[in-house]
Write a protein that holds these residues in place. Structure first.
Motif, PDB file in Angstrom:
ATOM      1  N   PRO A 149      24.181  45.392  40.419  1.00 34.57           N
ATOM      2  CA  PRO A 149      24.409  44.215  41.262  1.00 34.57           C
ATOM      3  C   PRO A 149      23.897  42.916  40.640  1.00 34.57           C
ATOM      4  N   ALA A 150      22.832  43.018  39.842  1.00 33.37           N
ATOM      5  CA  ALA A 150      22.286  41.814  39.211  1.00 33.37           C
ATOM      6  C   ALA A 150      23.256  41.246  38.185  1.00 33.37           C
ATOM      7  N   LEU A 151      23.952  42.128  37.473  1.00 34.57           N
ATOM      8  CA  LEU A 151      24.835  41.690  36.397  1.00 34.57           C
ATOM      9  C   LEU A 151      26.304  41.596  36.802  1.00 34.57           C
ATOM     10  N   ALA A 152      26.693  42.336  37.850  1.00 37.50           N
ATOM     11  CA  ALA A 152      28.110  42.439  38.202  1.00 37.50           C
ATOM     12  C   ALA A 152      28.794  41.092  38.444  1.00 37.50           C
ATOM     13  N   PRO A 153      28.200  40.172  39.223  1.00 37.37           N
ATOM     14  CA  PRO A 153      28.888  38.886  39.412  1.00 37.37           C
ATOM     15  C   PRO A 153      29.092  38.131  38.099  1.00 37.37           C
ATOM     16  N   ALA A 154      28.110  38.225  37.193  1.00 40.54           N
ATOM     17  CA  ALA A 154      28.247  37.563  35.892  1.00 40.54           C
ATOM     18  C   ALA A 154      29.378  38.196  35.090  1.00 40.54           C
ATOM     19  N   VAL A 155      29.466  39.526  35.133  1.00 42.57           N
ATOM     20  CA  VAL A 155      30.561  40.219  34.453  1.00 42.57           C
ATOM     21  C   VAL A 155      31.894  39.801  35.054  1.00 42.57           C
ATOM     22  N   GLY A 156      31.938  39.763  36.390  1.00 43.89           N
ATOM     23  CA  GLY A 156      33.157  39.328  37.059  1.00 43.89           C
ATOM     24  C   GLY A 156      33.542  37.912  36.680  1.00 43.89           C
ATOM     25  N   GLN A 157      32.544  37.019  36.571  1.00 45.49           N
ATOM     26  CA  GLN A 157      32.801  35.631  36.193  1.00 45.49           C
ATOM     27  C   GLN A 157      33.358  35.538  34.776  1.00 45.49           C
ATOM     28  N   VAL A 158      32.773  36.308  33.852  1.00 45.57           N
ATOM     29  CA  VAL A 158      33.249  36.319  32.460  1.00 45.57           C
ATOM     30  C   VAL A 158      34.687  36.826  32.387  1.00 45.57           C
ATOM     31  N   ILE A 159      34.976  37.898  33.136  1.00 41.23           N
ATOM     32  CA  ILE A 159      36.336  38.446  33.143  1.00 41.23           C
ATOM     33  C   ILE A 159      37.323  37.423  33.694  1.00 41.23           C
ATOM     34  N   LEU A 160      36.926  36.698  34.744  1.00 38.67           N
ATOM     35  CA  LEU A 160      37.805  35.682  35.326  1.00 38.67           C
ATOM     36  C   LEU A 160      38.103  34.573  34.328  1.00 38.67           C
ATOM     37  N   GLN A 161      37.102  34.219  33.532  1.00 42.27           N
ATOM     38  CA  GLN A 161      37.305  33.161  32.543  1.00 42.27           C
ATOM     39  C   GLN A 161      38.233  33.615  31.425  1.00 42.27           C
ATOM     40  N   ALA A 162      38.144  34.918  31.086  1.00 44.10           N
ATOM     41  CA  ALA A 162      38.948  35.450  29.988  1.00 44.10           C
ATOM     42  C   ALA A 162      40.326  35.934  30.447  1.00 44.10           C
ATOM     43  N   GLN A 240      30.254  31.968  49.699  1.00 39.86           N
ATOM     44  CA  GLN A 240      30.334  30.693  50.403  1.00 39.86           C
ATOM     45  C   GLN A 240      28.995  29.961  50.395  1.00 39.86           C
ATOM     46  N   VAL A 241      27.913  30.710  50.556  1.00 39.46           N
ATOM     47  CA  VAL A 241      26.589  30.088  50.557  1.00 39.46           C
ATOM     48  C   VAL A 241      26.304  29.428  49.212  1.00 39.46           C
ATOM     49  N   TYR A 242      26.539  30.151  48.131  1.00 39.76           N
ATOM     50  CA  TYR A 242      26.205  29.618  46.811  1.00 39.76           C
ATOM     51  C   TYR A 242      27.215  28.590  46.304  1.00 39.76           C
ATOM     52  N   GLN A 243      28.512  28.878  46.485  1.00 40.31           N
ATOM     53  CA  GLN A 243      29.515  28.001  45.892  1.00 40.31           C
ATOM     54  C   GLN A 243      29.932  26.859  46.804  1.00 40.31           C
ATOM     55  N   GLU A 244      29.791  27.024  48.116  1.00 35.34           N
ATOM     56  CA  GLU A 244      30.187  25.967  49.040  1.00 35.34           C
ATOM     57  C   GLU A 244      28.974  25.197  49.578  1.00 35.34           C
ATOM     58  N   TYR A 245      28.010  25.918  50.167  1.00 34.45           N
ATOM     59  CA  TYR A 245      26.865  25.222  50.763  1.00 34.45           C
ATOM     60  C   TYR A 245      25.976  24.583  49.700  1.00 34.45           C
ATOM     61  N   PHE A 246      25.620  25.367  48.651  1.00 33.04           N
ATOM     62  CA  PHE A 246      24.751  24.837  47.601  1.00 33.04           C
ATOM     63  C   PHE A 246      25.540  24.246  46.426  1.00 33.04           C
ATOM     64  N   ASP A 247      26.862  24.380  46.451  1.00 38.40           N
ATOM     65  CA  ASP A 247      27.732  23.796  45.428  1.00 38.40           C
ATOM     66  C   ASP A 247      27.320  24.213  44.008  1.00 38.40           C
ATOM     67  N   LEU A 248      27.129  25.505  43.803  1.00 41.96           N
ATOM     68  CA  LEU A 248      26.673  26.006  42.504  1.00 41.96           C
ATOM     69  C   LEU A 248      27.813  26.370  41.565  1.00 41.96           C
ATOM     70  N   GLY A 249      29.022  26.478  42.088  1.00 42.19           N
ATOM     71  CA  GLY A 249      30.164  26.777  41.242  1.00 42.19           C
ATOM     72  C   GLY A 249      29.992  28.072  40.461  1.00 42.19           C
ATOM     73  N   GLU A 250      30.151  27.976  39.140  1.00 45.95           N
ATOM     74  CA  GLU A 250      30.081  29.164  38.285  1.00 45.95           C
ATOM     75  C   GLU A 250      28.661  29.663  38.062  1.00 45.95           C
ATOM     76  N   ARG A 251      27.671  28.983  38.643  1.00 44.27           N
ATOM     77  CA  ARG A 251      26.280  29.448  38.537  1.00 44.27           C
ATOM     78  C   ARG A 251      25.940  30.499  39.594  1.00 44.27           C
ATOM     79  N   LEU A 252      26.911  30.842  40.440  1.00 43.20           N
ATOM     80  CA  LEU A 252      26.697  31.877  41.461  1.00 43.20           C
ATOM     81  C   LEU A 252      26.057  33.141  40.896  1.00 43.20           C
ATOM     82  N   PRO A 253      26.562  33.707  39.784  1.00 41.00           N
ATOM     83  CA  PRO A 253      25.976  34.966  39.270  1.00 41.00           C
ATOM     84  C   PRO A 253      24.497  34.861  38.948  1.00 41.00           C
ATOM     85  N   LEU A 254      24.051  33.691  38.487  1.00 43.52           N
ATOM     86  CA  LEU A 254      22.646  33.521  38.129  1.00 43.52           C
ATOM     87  C   LEU A 254      21.746  33.697  39.343  1.00 43.52           C
ATOM     88  N   PHE A 255      22.042  32.993  40.414  1.00 38.31           N
ATOM     89  CA  PHE A 255      21.183  33.033  41.593  1.00 38.31           C
ATOM     90  C   PHE A 255      21.345  34.343  42.369  1.00 38.31           C
TER      91      PHE A 255
END
Length: 402
Positions: A149-162, A240-255
């Motif tokens: 779970p710690a790495l999965a969103p980051a992996v998903g983000q990388v796959i989306l970019q590629a 929604q919390v990370y990307q909309e409320y806190f406006d973190l965009g692609e930094r979601l996986p980090l937090f």
């Protein structure tokens, strides 16, 4: 298997953690893609994309009723193999889906298939260990499991970019196939033929009766369900919390990963603490601080909204998630401990109780998202209170303290 395979405790933990991780990766790798899928399928409400998460949990919940008794009848290995086949079918549906309806059907199938490896993992541990030793192994399994779970969103983000969101589903399929290959080659059957029980509704009824008839098992199962409700509410609304409320965009996986690491750290520490203090004492302490900190932050939101920012949220949630990490493995172990040789069927009943509670309450918490943190934090505080109330109705039993 014609020859008995001997594996180390390290490899045993690794195999089980990977099997459990199938469902976790299928959930968390999708978080960065929810908004994209919602836009592509033209969903009328942004909260509707949360159903991609919840649908998998529906499959997990229903599947547990099936795989537990089945594994008590045909053995752990065959039941896990069947589950992966169904998971693969669901993955293919998701990969090629052209509508939200097909997507949700595929997610339910993914959950139904993944529930086999998830629920039988607990039975595998119970086959080989008991008492605090069982909790220790489960803590190690959960520690490795949390890495996903710690790495999965980051992996998903990388796959989306590629590539695109369909490739994220393809990666889920590959993980499932790798896990079952490792399991099939290296893990022996832990339930001998002479200990197996005929697969029947009567046997399941007997297991259900024993489970519902044991007050401690029920209260610990309810407690686990409440805690997981808060966690599922978080999973549903995290994007929604990370990307909309806190406006973190692609930094979601980090937090998102930071809180997952907090969970894993707690599980690792728990493997040592449980041998010294026992499961019951730890769950009461963890529940107390889980509830206190959640309630404190909820009051802070109401009275001092100008103090609410990313820093205060993350500091609070790191500690709260640490407490949840102590609770997850211990509550499941405490609930399952009295069930003995019906561990598979009992795991199914206990898991269904947990999932039914968490699905309904977790979905409610997620769907209440209104552009603020109030629903999520209130959900954590209220679930903590219900957990503490359930725990107060339990009594010590000797085997769990062994």
């Amino acid at each position: 298997m014609s020859a008995k395979i001997k594996i180390s405790e390290f490899e045993f933990i690794g195999i089980l953690a990977l099997l459990m991780s199938i469902s976790a990766y299928a959930i968390d790798a999708m978080l960065p893609a929810l908004g994209i899928i919602g836009s592509e399928f033209k969903l009328p409400n942004s909260n509707d994309a949360q159903l991609i998460i919840s649908a998998l949990f529906i499959g997990l919940s229903v599947g547990q009723l099936f795989y537990g008794p089945l594994s008590d009848s045909i053995g752990r290995r065959r039941a896990i193999f069947l589950g992966i086949v169904i998971f693969a079918m669901g993955s293919f549906l998701c990969i090629f889906s052209q509508s939200m309806t097909i997507m949700l059907v595929g997610r339910v199938l993914q959950g139904f298939g993944a529930s086999g490896s998830r629920i039988i993992t607990m039975a595998l541990v119970r086959d080989k260990f008991s008492g605090n030793a069982m909790a220790r192994i489960m803590s190690f399994v959960m520690t490795v499991f949390i890495i996903v779970p710690a790495l999965a969103p980051a992996v998903g983000q990388v796959i989306l970019q590629a590539s695109n969101w369909r490739t994220v589903f393809a990666s889920q399929l590959l993980l499932g196939l790798f896990a079952v290959l490792w399991f099939g080659l290296r893990m022996e059957e832990t339930l001998p033929i002479e200990r197996r029980k005929k697969f029947s509704m009567r046997q399941f009824y007997k297991a259900a009766k024993m489970t519902f008839g044991n007050k401690n098992t029920m209260m610990f199962a309810l407690s686990s369900g409440f805690i997981f409700s808060a966690f599922l509410g978080y999973l549903n609304s995290a994007q929604q919390v990370y990307q909309e409320y806190f406006d973190l965009g692609e930094r979601l996986p980090l937090f998102f990963g930071i809180l997952s690491i907090s969970l894993g750290s707690a599980s690792l520490l728990n493997s040592q603490l449980v041998l010294k203090y026992g499961m019951r004492k730890l769950v009461f302490i963890a529940t107390f601080f889980f509830t206190l900190l959640s309630l404190n932050y909820f009051v802070l939101i109401l009275l001092f909204p100008h103090w609410i920012n990313l820093t205060s949220f993350m500091v609070t949630m790191i500690i709260v998630f640490f407490c949840a990490g102590i609770l997850f493995g211990n509550l499941s172990s405490l609930a399952l401990e009295p069930m003995g040789e019906i561990a598979g069927s009992a795991s199914a009943v206990i898991g269904t109780i947990q999932s039914t509670i968490s699905l309904s309450l977790g979905l409610l918490i997620g769907q209440m998202y209104n552009g603020t943190l109030t629903p999520l934090v209130f959900g954590f505080a209220s679930m903590g209170f219900l957990t503490f109330l359930s725990l107060s109705l339990t009594k010590p039993y000797q085997k769990s303290q062994a």
